[in-house]
Design an enzyme around this catalytic site. Structure first.
Site, PDB file in Angstrom:
ATOM      1  N   LYS A 125       0.713  -1.293  -0.025  1.00 48.21           N
ATOM      2  CA  LYS A 125      -0.042   0.043   0.035  1.00 48.21           C
ATOM      3  C   LYS A 125       0.815   1.300  -0.043  1.00 48.21           C
ATOM      4  CE  LYS A 125      -4.470  -1.478   1.722  1.00 48.21           C
ATOM      5  NZ  LYS A 125      -5.635  -1.199   2.653  1.00 48.21           N
ATOM      6  N   LYS A 208      -4.931  -9.348  -7.519  1.00 45.37           N
ATOM      7  CA  LYS A 208      -6.343  -9.789  -6.449  1.00 45.37           C
ATOM      8  C   LYS A 208      -7.254  -8.823  -6.985  1.00 45.37           C
ATOM      9  CE  LYS A 208      -6.559  -7.747  -2.494  1.00 45.37           C
ATOM     10  NZ  LYS A 208      -6.495  -7.159  -1.218  1.00 45.37           N
ATOM     11  N   LYS A 211     -11.216  -3.056  -4.797  1.00 41.64           N
ATOM     12  CA  LYS A 211     -11.827  -2.013  -4.881  1.00 41.64           C
ATOM     13  C   LYS A 211     -10.892  -0.999  -5.378  1.00 41.64           C
ATOM     14  CE  LYS A 211     -12.327  -1.958  -0.052  1.00 41.64           C
ATOM     15  NZ  LYS A 211     -12.981  -2.400   1.070  1.00 41.64           N
TER      16      LYS A 211
HETATM   17  P1  TYM Z   1     -10.766  -5.130   3.187  1.00 43.86           P
HETATM   18  O1  TYM Z   1     -11.634  -3.996   3.757  1.00 43.86           O
HETATM   19  O2  TYM Z   1      -9.708  -4.921   2.501  1.00 43.86           O
HETATM   20  O3  TYM Z   1     -11.708  -6.275   2.749  1.00 43.86           O
HETATM   21  C1  TYM Z   1     -12.692  -6.830   3.559  1.00 43.86           C
HETATM   22  C2  TYM Z   1     -12.761  -8.398   3.540  1.00 43.86           C
HETATM   23  O4  TYM Z   1     -12.608  -8.680   1.848  1.00 43.86           O
HETATM   24  C3  TYM Z   1     -11.659  -9.803   1.851  1.00 43.86           C
HETATM   25  N1  TYM Z   1     -11.178  -9.642   0.324  1.00 43.86           N
HETATM   26  C4  TYM Z   1     -11.130 -10.521  -0.482  1.00 43.86           C
HETATM   27  N2  TYM Z   1     -11.373 -11.959  -0.411  1.00 43.86           N
HETATM   28  C5  TYM Z   1     -11.389 -12.642  -1.629  1.00 43.86           C
HETATM   29  N3  TYM Z   1     -10.622 -12.250  -2.766  1.00 43.86           N
HETATM   30  C6  TYM Z   1     -10.486 -10.961  -2.874  1.00 43.86           C
HETATM   31  N4  TYM Z   1      -9.873 -10.359  -3.997  1.00 43.86           N
HETATM   32  C7  TYM Z   1     -10.775 -10.063  -1.581  1.00 43.86           C
HETATM   33  N5  TYM Z   1     -10.742  -8.653  -1.575  1.00 43.86           N
HETATM   34  C8  TYM Z   1     -10.962  -8.559  -0.167  1.00 43.86           C
HETATM   35  C9  TYM Z   1     -10.533  -9.171   2.770  1.00 43.86           C
HETATM   36  O5  TYM Z   1      -9.770 -10.387   2.875  1.00 43.86           O
HETATM   37  C10 TYM Z   1     -11.472  -9.120   3.824  1.00 43.86           C
HETATM   38  O6  TYM Z   1     -11.817 -10.260   4.740  1.00 43.86           O
HETATM   39  N6  TYM Z   1      -7.739  -5.301   7.488  1.00 43.86           N
HETATM   40  C11 TYM Z   1      -9.183  -5.646   6.836  1.00 43.86           C
HETATM   41  C12 TYM Z   1     -10.169  -5.158   7.611  1.00 43.86           C
HETATM   42  C13 TYM Z   1     -10.092  -5.343   9.210  1.00 43.86           C
HETATM   43  C14 TYM Z   1     -10.558  -6.572   9.838  1.00 43.86           C
HETATM   44  C15 TYM Z   1     -10.025  -6.369  11.307  1.00 43.86           C
HETATM   45  C16 TYM Z   1     -10.861  -7.889   9.244  1.00 43.86           C
HETATM   46  C17 TYM Z   1      -9.730  -4.488  10.214  1.00 43.86           C
HETATM   47  N7  TYM Z   1     -10.050  -5.024  11.318  1.00 43.86           N
HETATM   48  C18 TYM Z   1     -10.614  -7.394  11.995  1.00 43.86           C
HETATM   49  C19 TYM Z   1     -10.849  -8.890  10.226  1.00 43.86           C
HETATM   50  C20 TYM Z   1     -10.697  -8.598  11.719  1.00 43.86           C
HETATM   51  C21 TYM Z   1      -9.168  -5.070   5.400  1.00 43.86           C
HETATM   52  O7  TYM Z   1      -8.412  -3.932   4.892  1.00 43.86           O
HETATM   53  O8  TYM Z   1     -10.264  -5.766   4.719  1.00 43.86           O
END
Ligand code: TYM
Length: 344
Positions: A125, A208, A211
């Site tokens: 990032k 991947k 968004k």
């Molecule tokens: P974030 O907001 O980037 O994504 C949310 C969730 O979607 C999953 N994800 C995917 N899964 C499969 N294929 C993809 N291409 C894909 N893109 C996104 C992510 O793995 C995630 O599960 N750090 C985390 C948010 C967070 C969190 C937490 C998660 C903050 N605190 C505590 C679990 C527990 C994040 O940035 O997710």
């Protein structure tokens, strides 16, 4: 509900799920299949479930203050439209429960610099401009550990890209328990897997689905209409071969593997099972089948999202009620943490 502060000497914590999504833009099919769909599955199993919209994480990169609140509501709408039920799950936004930031500070003092420096997502990032990244982006995994451990969560459903952060969460819990000589925090289990643990870009099977990808053709958004979904799948990159009837035949065919995995996840089937049905077909035949599956799954969700976003008061009520219930679990755990550390 069980006692909020569980400190069992045998490490036997109540089965509690926590997960979160950042309100940084419209959600993709990757978010849906890798996270939201599994949130709903776990809500209907034998767990207490807590799902957060992690707005404190979102501001590690610039967010327009005027749109941040609406983005939080959009994720809440995606949660509800996907099937999360506020009567079964606690749904809230992170900033509404101040204990997240407080526990994150304690964990900033438990985690080691070397641990943070190993985090590949920060490197991805921050890119070449790491000196200019926010300090929050660097310490982000300590806040994520706080999100989870503030509720003594035992299980965390996420996509594959969050694996390293969950390992760090386990390291923080282990070090805290060791340093202070008690089994206070559970060692959380990541729940990652199935065909959609890592949904890839429709334009490049080595990247991947995200968004933040500049090309909208690279992803299916949860809110895309049927025509847009059909157009994106039609334009998805493939190869000239027919589909194989066994998984070994997907070796070295990242794009083909991705489309089959998406189909399997949408149909709640294994990749192997799907290949027994579609093996031998050309993409010209398979793609319309995939469009049908995707539209069938996403259309009702996007219609319900539109309905919810029309009248924001329902979403706001859900978030308010959720924050209150989350606080009731979080406050005693933070209080006990402060006592253990010697801050109270
Ligand atoms: P974030 O907001 O980037 O994504 C949310 C969730 O979607 C999953 N994800 C995917 N899964 C499969 N294929 C993809 N291409 C894909 N893109 C996104 C992510 O793995 C995630 O599960 N750090 C985390 C948010 C967070 C969190 C937490 C998660 C903050 N605190 C505590 C679990 C527990 C994040 O940035 O997710």
């Amino acid at each position: 509900m069980t006692d909020a502060v569980q400190t069992p000497s045998n490490g036997d914590f109540t089965k509690r799920v926590f997960s979160g999504v950042q309100p940084t833009g419209a959600l993709t099919l990757g978010n849906y299949l890798g996270a939201l769909k599994r949130f709903v599955d776990m809500q209907n199993e034998d767990y207490e479930t807590i799902y957060c919209i992690v707005d404190l994480h979102a501001i590690t990169v610039w967010q327009d203050p005027k749109t941040l609140r609406d983005q939080v509501r959009e994720i809440a709408a995606s949660y509800l439209a996907s099937g999360l039920d506020p009567a079964k799950s606690i749904i809230f936004n992170q900033a509404a429960v101040e204990e997240h930031a407080q526990l994150a500070w304690v964990f900033n003092c438990v985690a080691r610099m070397g641990w943070m420096q190993r985090m590949t997502q920060f490197k991805d990032k921050a890119g070449k401009n790491a000196q200019n990244a926010s300090v929050g982006l660097f310490t982000y995994p300590a806040l994520m550990a706080a999100d989870i451990l503030l509720y003594h969560a035992t299980h965390v459903p996420v996509g594959d890209d969050q694996k390293q952060h969950l390992e760090l969460t386990r390291d923080i819990a282990t070090k805290f328990n060791h340093d202070f000589g008690q089994d206070f925090f559970p060692i959380t289990e990541p729940v990652i897997g199935g065909p959609a643990a890592r949904v890839m870009s429709l334009r490049d099977g080595s990247k991947k689905m995200s968004k933040s990808d500049p090309s909208d053709l690279s992803r299916i958004n949860m809110a895309d209409d049927a025509d847009t979904i059909a157009q994106k799948i039609r334009k998805a990159k493939t190869d000239p071969e027919a589909l194989p009837s066994e998984e070994a035949g997907l070796e070295g065919r990242a794009e083909a593997r991705n489309l089959v995995a998406i189909y399997a996840a949408l149909a709640d089937e294994s990749v192997e099972k799907v290949l027994t049905e579609v093996g031998g077909k050309q993409f010209s035949e398979f793609k319309p089948m995939l469009v049908e599956r995707a539209v069938e799954k996403l259309s009702p969700i996007s219609a319900e999202m539109r309905r919810l976003l029309d009248d924001k008061s329902e979403i706001d009520r859900v978030l308010e009620g959720g924050a209150e219930r989350a606080r009731a679990i979080a406050a005693p755990i933070l209080k006990r943490t402060y006592e253990i550390v010697g801050l109270k």
